[in-house]
Design a protein around this motif. Structure first.
Motif, PDB file in Angstrom:
ATOM      1  N   SER A  83       1.131  -1.461  -0.065  1.00  0.00           N
ATOM      2  CA  SER A  83      -0.127   0.120   0.013  1.00  0.00           C
ATOM      3  C   SER A  83       1.235   1.595   0.071  1.00  0.00           C
ATOM      4  CB  SER A  83      -0.867   0.446   0.859  1.00  0.00           C
ATOM      5  OG  SER A  83      -0.028   0.234   2.295  1.00  0.00           O
ATOM      6  N   ASN A  84       1.866   1.192   0.705  1.00  0.00           N
ATOM      7  CA  ASN A  84       3.075   2.237   0.359  1.00  0.00           C
ATOM      8  C   ASN A  84       3.402   2.426  -1.035  1.00  0.00           C
ATOM      9  OD1 ASN A  84       4.390   1.082   3.352  1.00  0.00           O
ATOM     10  ND2 ASN A  84       2.097   2.455   3.046  1.00  0.00           N
ATOM     11  N   VAL A  85       3.878   1.284  -1.485  1.00  0.00           N
ATOM     12  CA  VAL A  85       4.316   1.360  -2.785  1.00  0.00           C
ATOM     13  C   VAL A  85       3.208   2.456  -3.383  1.00  0.00           C
ATOM     14  CG1 VAL A  85       5.385  -0.186  -4.724  1.00  0.00           C
ATOM     15  CG2 VAL A  85       5.705  -0.434  -2.437  1.00  0.00           C
ATOM     16  N   ILE A  86       1.732   1.534  -3.940  1.00  0.00           N
ATOM     17  CA  ILE A  86       0.850   2.571  -4.505  1.00  0.00           C
ATOM     18  C   ILE A  86       0.228   3.918  -3.969  1.00  0.00           C
ATOM     19  CG2 ILE A  86      -1.374   2.224  -5.155  1.00  0.00           C
ATOM     20  CD1 ILE A  86       0.526   0.057  -6.213  1.00  0.00           C
ATOM     21  N   ALA A  87       0.652   4.718  -3.255  1.00  0.00           N
ATOM     22  CA  ALA A  87       0.148   5.824  -2.170  1.00  0.00           C
ATOM     23  C   ALA A  87       1.410   6.551  -2.649  1.00  0.00           C
ATOM     24  CB  ALA A  87       0.884   5.413  -0.897  1.00  0.00           C
ATOM     25  N   PHE A  88       2.949   6.064  -2.990  1.00  0.00           N
ATOM     26  CA  PHE A  88       4.148   6.838  -3.755  1.00  0.00           C
ATOM     27  C   PHE A  88       3.616   7.020  -5.339  1.00  0.00           C
ATOM     28  CE2 PHE A  88       8.293   6.327  -6.181  1.00  0.00           C
ATOM     29  CZ  PHE A  88       8.992   7.805  -5.773  1.00  0.00           C
ATOM     30  N   ILE A  89       3.524   5.865  -5.750  1.00  0.00           N
ATOM     31  CA  ILE A  89       2.870   5.415  -7.200  1.00  0.00           C
ATOM     32  C   ILE A  89       1.568   6.743  -7.624  1.00  0.00           C
ATOM     33  CG2 ILE A  89       1.853   4.442  -9.279  1.00  0.00           C
ATOM     34  CD1 ILE A  89       3.488   2.549  -8.090  1.00  0.00           C
ATOM     35  N   ALA A  90       0.892   6.540  -7.085  1.00  0.00           N
ATOM     36  CA  ALA A  90      -0.776   7.708  -7.008  1.00  0.00           C
ATOM     37  C   ALA A  90      -0.723   9.081  -6.255  1.00  0.00           C
ATOM     38  CB  ALA A  90      -2.065   7.175  -6.270  1.00  0.00           C
ATOM     39  N   ARG A  91       1.428   9.382  -5.484  1.00  0.00           N
ATOM     40  CA  ARG A  91       1.436  10.225  -5.769  1.00  0.00           C
ATOM     41  C   ARG A  91       0.637  11.484  -4.603  1.00  0.00           C
ATOM     42  NH1 ARG A  91       2.914  13.579 -10.766  1.00  0.00           N
ATOM     43  NH2 ARG A  91       4.679  12.713 -12.157  1.00  0.00           N
ATOM     44  N   ALA A  92       0.202  10.382  -3.272  1.00  0.00           N
ATOM     45  CA  ALA A  92      -0.800  10.442  -2.085  1.00  0.00           C
ATOM     46  C   ALA A  92       0.224  10.655  -1.390  1.00  0.00           C
ATOM     47  CB  ALA A  92      -1.515   9.361  -2.423  1.00  0.00           C
ATOM     48  N   ASP A  93      -0.258  11.078   0.245  1.00  0.00           N
ATOM     49  CA  ASP A  93       0.354  11.148   0.833  1.00  0.00           C
ATOM     50  C   ASP A  93       1.015   9.773   1.851  1.00  0.00           C
ATOM     51  OD1 ASP A  93       1.017  12.123   3.389  1.00  0.00           O
ATOM     52  OD2 ASP A  93      -0.129  12.898   3.723  1.00  0.00           O
ATOM     53  N   LEU A  94       2.160  10.091   1.236  1.00  0.00           N
ATOM     54  CA  LEU A  94       2.945   7.971   1.838  1.00  0.00           C
ATOM     55  C   LEU A  94       3.435   8.535   3.335  1.00  0.00           C
ATOM     56  CD1 LEU A  94       4.513   6.187   1.044  1.00  0.00           C
ATOM     57  CD2 LEU A  94       6.568   7.331   0.480  1.00  0.00           C
ATOM     58  N   ALA A  95       4.319   9.789   3.240  1.00  0.00           N
ATOM     59  CA  ALA A  95       4.312  10.213   5.283  1.00  0.00           C
ATOM     60  C   ALA A  95       2.995   8.949   5.819  1.00  0.00           C
ATOM     61  CB  ALA A  95       4.798  11.480   5.941  1.00  0.00           C
ATOM     62  N   LEU A  96       1.543   9.910   5.653  1.00  0.00           N
ATOM     63  CA  LEU A  96       0.368   9.030   5.644  1.00  0.00           C
ATOM     64  C   LEU A  96       0.241   7.882   5.907  1.00  0.00           C
ATOM     65  CD1 LEU A  96      -2.596  10.070   7.576  1.00  0.00           C
ATOM     66  CD2 LEU A  96      -3.423  10.462   5.424  1.00  0.00           C
ATOM     67  N   GLY A 155      -2.957   3.686  -8.855  1.00  0.00           N
ATOM     68  CA  GLY A 155      -2.113   3.920  -8.646  1.00  0.00           C
ATOM     69  C   GLY A 155      -1.555   5.529 -10.007  1.00  0.00           C
ATOM     70  N   MET A 156      -1.633   4.536 -11.484  1.00  0.00           N
ATOM     71  CA  MET A 156      -0.986   5.384 -12.309  1.00  0.00           C
ATOM     72  C   MET A 156      -2.145   6.426 -12.249  1.00  0.00           C
ATOM     73  SD  MET A 156       1.417   2.547 -14.403  1.00  0.00           S
ATOM     74  CE  MET A 156      -0.215   1.679 -14.901  1.00  0.00           C
ATOM     75  N   TRP A 157      -3.249   5.900 -12.845  1.00  0.00           N
ATOM     76  CA  TRP A 157      -4.732   7.484 -12.928  1.00  0.00           C
ATOM     77  C   TRP A 157      -4.281   8.131 -11.880  1.00  0.00           C
ATOM     78  CZ3 TRP A 157      -9.794   8.195 -10.728  1.00  0.00           C
ATOM     79  CH2 TRP A 157     -10.475   8.904 -11.757  1.00  0.00           C
ATOM     80  N   TRP A 158      -3.855   7.789 -10.642  1.00  0.00           N
ATOM     81  CA  TRP A 158      -4.723   8.959  -9.872  1.00  0.00           C
ATOM     82  C   TRP A 158      -3.260   9.285 -10.333  1.00  0.00           C
ATOM     83  CZ3 TRP A 158      -6.211   6.310  -4.489  1.00  0.00           C
ATOM     84  CH2 TRP A 158      -8.136   6.476  -4.807  1.00  0.00           C
ATOM     85  N   ALA A 159      -1.945   9.254 -10.367  1.00  0.00           N
ATOM     86  CA  ALA A 159      -0.889  10.315 -10.471  1.00  0.00           C
ATOM     87  C   ALA A 159      -0.805  10.991 -11.812  1.00  0.00           C
ATOM     88  CB  ALA A 159       0.540   9.462 -10.689  1.00  0.00           C
ATOM     89  N   GLY A 160      -2.085  10.747 -13.183  1.00  0.00           N
ATOM     90  CA  GLY A 160      -2.154  11.770 -14.166  1.00  0.00           C
ATOM     91  C   GLY A 160      -3.065  12.932 -13.712  1.00  0.00           C
ATOM     92  N   ARG A 161      -3.745  12.369 -12.888  1.00  0.00           N
ATOM     93  CA  ARG A 161      -5.288  13.724 -12.573  1.00  0.00           C
ATOM     94  C   ARG A 161      -4.336  14.677 -11.723  1.00  0.00           C
ATOM     95  NH1 ARG A 161      -9.487  12.235 -14.672  1.00  0.00           N
ATOM     96  NH2 ARG A 161     -10.892  13.162 -12.790  1.00  0.00           N
ATOM     97  N   PRO A 162      -5.316  15.838 -11.117  1.00  0.00           N
ATOM     98  CA  PRO A 162      -4.656  17.173  -9.715  1.00  0.00           C
ATOM     99  C   PRO A 162      -5.777  16.663  -8.833  1.00  0.00           C
ATOM    100  CG  PRO A 162      -6.338  18.083 -12.203  1.00  0.00           C
ATOM    101  CD  PRO A 162      -5.270  15.502 -12.406  1.00  0.00           C
ATOM    102  N   GLU A 163      -5.597  16.526  -7.869  1.00  0.00           N
ATOM    103  CA  GLU A 163      -6.083  16.918  -6.292  1.00  0.00           C
ATOM    104  C   GLU A 163      -7.620  17.959  -6.684  1.00  0.00           C
ATOM    105  OE1 GLU A 163      -3.858  16.814  -3.427  1.00  0.00           O
ATOM    106  OE2 GLU A 163      -2.277  15.821  -3.966  1.00  0.00           O
ATOM    107  N   ARG A 164      -8.308  17.103  -6.776  1.00  0.00           N
ATOM    108  CA  ARG A 164      -9.490  17.831  -6.225  1.00  0.00           C
ATOM    109  C   ARG A 164      -9.388  18.690  -4.915  1.00  0.00           C
ATOM    110  NH1 ARG A 164     -14.571  13.578  -5.726  1.00  0.00           N
ATOM    111  NH2 ARG A 164     -15.115  15.524  -4.893  1.00  0.00           N
ATOM    112  N   GLN A 165     -10.057  20.456  -6.062  1.00  0.00           N
ATOM    113  CA  GLN A 165      -9.831  21.439  -5.008  1.00  0.00           C
ATOM    114  C   GLN A 165     -10.861  21.125  -3.790  1.00  0.00           C
ATOM    115  OE1 GLN A 165      -6.687  22.716  -3.817  1.00  0.00           O
ATOM    116  NE2 GLN A 165      -5.955  21.662  -5.615  1.00  0.00           N
TER     117      GLN A 165
END
Length: 343
Positions: free
Chosen positions: A136-149, A323-333
């Motif tokens: 899950s940490n690897v996927i969070a990194f790929i998805a540019r999510a909050d890796l520390a969280l 993860g790859m799909w999220w990485a290419g999509r901007p975060e919703r504000q």
């Protein structure tokens, strides 16, 4: 042993496809999963080679392999990397609580909907009751999510697993299979907590000397996981041939429902888009290796361990794509922030 030519052709085609995936930049990201699928197909075609060697039951390798893998996880962990996540304790709380509330109930519901035999249904519940893992940490990194969280939620859910996993398993699956709560607690300590603690100690005290080991651990872990999945597939061949397609569908639904409900819970409770993505990954992904180890210790790897064996390749493929799909999509504000920026 007479084998249908179709089975041999499928094995060869899957192995060839996995090898060809190494030649393409995008496909290379899924090459490990493709090799796992090919390996499972081979184990189902030639199960006799994955049951025992010269009288030695290969099932006995599963526990030490899991301990080596979790030791490797501990070697790569650094407490300082996720200390900053404690600045947002609400995200941690939501992630951990959602993980242990959503996934076990989703697993139990699907097991009943699909009308699986008792021990296979209990295996699905077992996967749902396990903590999230390093994947899950690897996927969070790929998805540019909050890796520390992500790392923090994984760590806390793992530390809680010796207590929560047996209790949840006893409560939800106690009628399907006998669950010795104390024995399961000790098994989890032996499979996960002890090796990770030892890995952390090695990282802390001998980081420089252990660098060759640290570089080798990812490859050793991948090989170990492949061997475990092949052994479990061979052990449970008869059951898997009976419920295979339905179990794959159920496992896929389990993780996608966990992902969706985790995201929805985080959004409903006011977390940011980045935190919502992180929580959804942590909720939807389970430590199937731990589930396999528990199934071995309970002496029911051929039935209780099947959901865990299927979970690994299905989970890695599904979440890698996400993860790859999220990485290419901007975060919703948030809506208020968007309105303010347009003024």
């Amino acid at each position: 042993m007479h084998l249908p030519i179709q089975a041999l052709a499928i094995d060869a085609a899957l192995l060839l496809l996995a090898c060809l995936s190494l030649l393409h930049r995008v496909a290379r990201q899924f090459s490990y999963t493709m090799f796992i699928v090919a390996a499972v197909a081979i184990a189902l075609t030639f199960p006799q080679y994955f049951l025992s060697v010269h009288g030695f039951a290969l099932q006995r390798l599963i526990l030490p392999l899991l301990q080596v893998i979790t030791f490797g996880v501990g070697c790569t962990m650094n407490l300082r990397e996720f200390s900053g996540a404690w600045k947002s304790p609400r995200g941690i709380l939501i992630g951990v609580v959602s993980h242990y509330c959503i996934m076990p109930l989703v697993a139990l519901t699907l097991a009943k909907v699909f009308h699986f035999p008792a021990e296979i249904a209990a295996g699905m519940v077992l996967v749902g009751c396990c903590p999230s893992g390093l994947a899950s940490n690897v996927i969070a990194f790929i998805a540019r999510a909050d890796l520390a969280l992500s790392i923090t939620i994984t760590t806390i859910s793992t530390l809680l697993s010796p207590f929560l996993t047996p209790v949840l398993m006893r409560s939800l699956a106690g009628q399907m299979v006998h669950v010795n709560t104390l024995a399961m607690m000790l098994d989890i300590l032996k499979i996960v907590i002890g090796p990770i603690a030892l890995g952390l100690l090695v990282n802390r005290l001998a980081h420089r000397r252990a660098k060759p080991l640290l570089r080798a651990m990812p490859l050793l872990s991948m090989l170990g996981i492949a061997v475990i999945i092949m052994i479990i597939s061979a052990q449970g061949r008869e059951e898997l041939m009976h419920v295979g397609v339905a179990l794959v569908a159920a496992v896929f639904l389990q993780m996608t429902l966990g992902l969706s409900l985790g995201y929805g819970a985080a959004r409903l409770l006011g977390l940011s888009e980045r935190e919502c993505r992180t929580v959804s990954i942590e909720v939807g992904m389970q430590n199937s290796g731990l589930a396999s180890g528990i199934a071995v210790q309970m002496g029911k790897v051929a039935t209780l361990g099947l959901a865990a064996a299927i979970n690994g390749p299905v989970m890695n493929t599904t979440f890698s794509l996400l993860g790859m799909w999220w990485a290419g999509r901007p975060e919703r504000q948030p809506q208020d922030a968007t309105m303010a920026s347009t003024r």
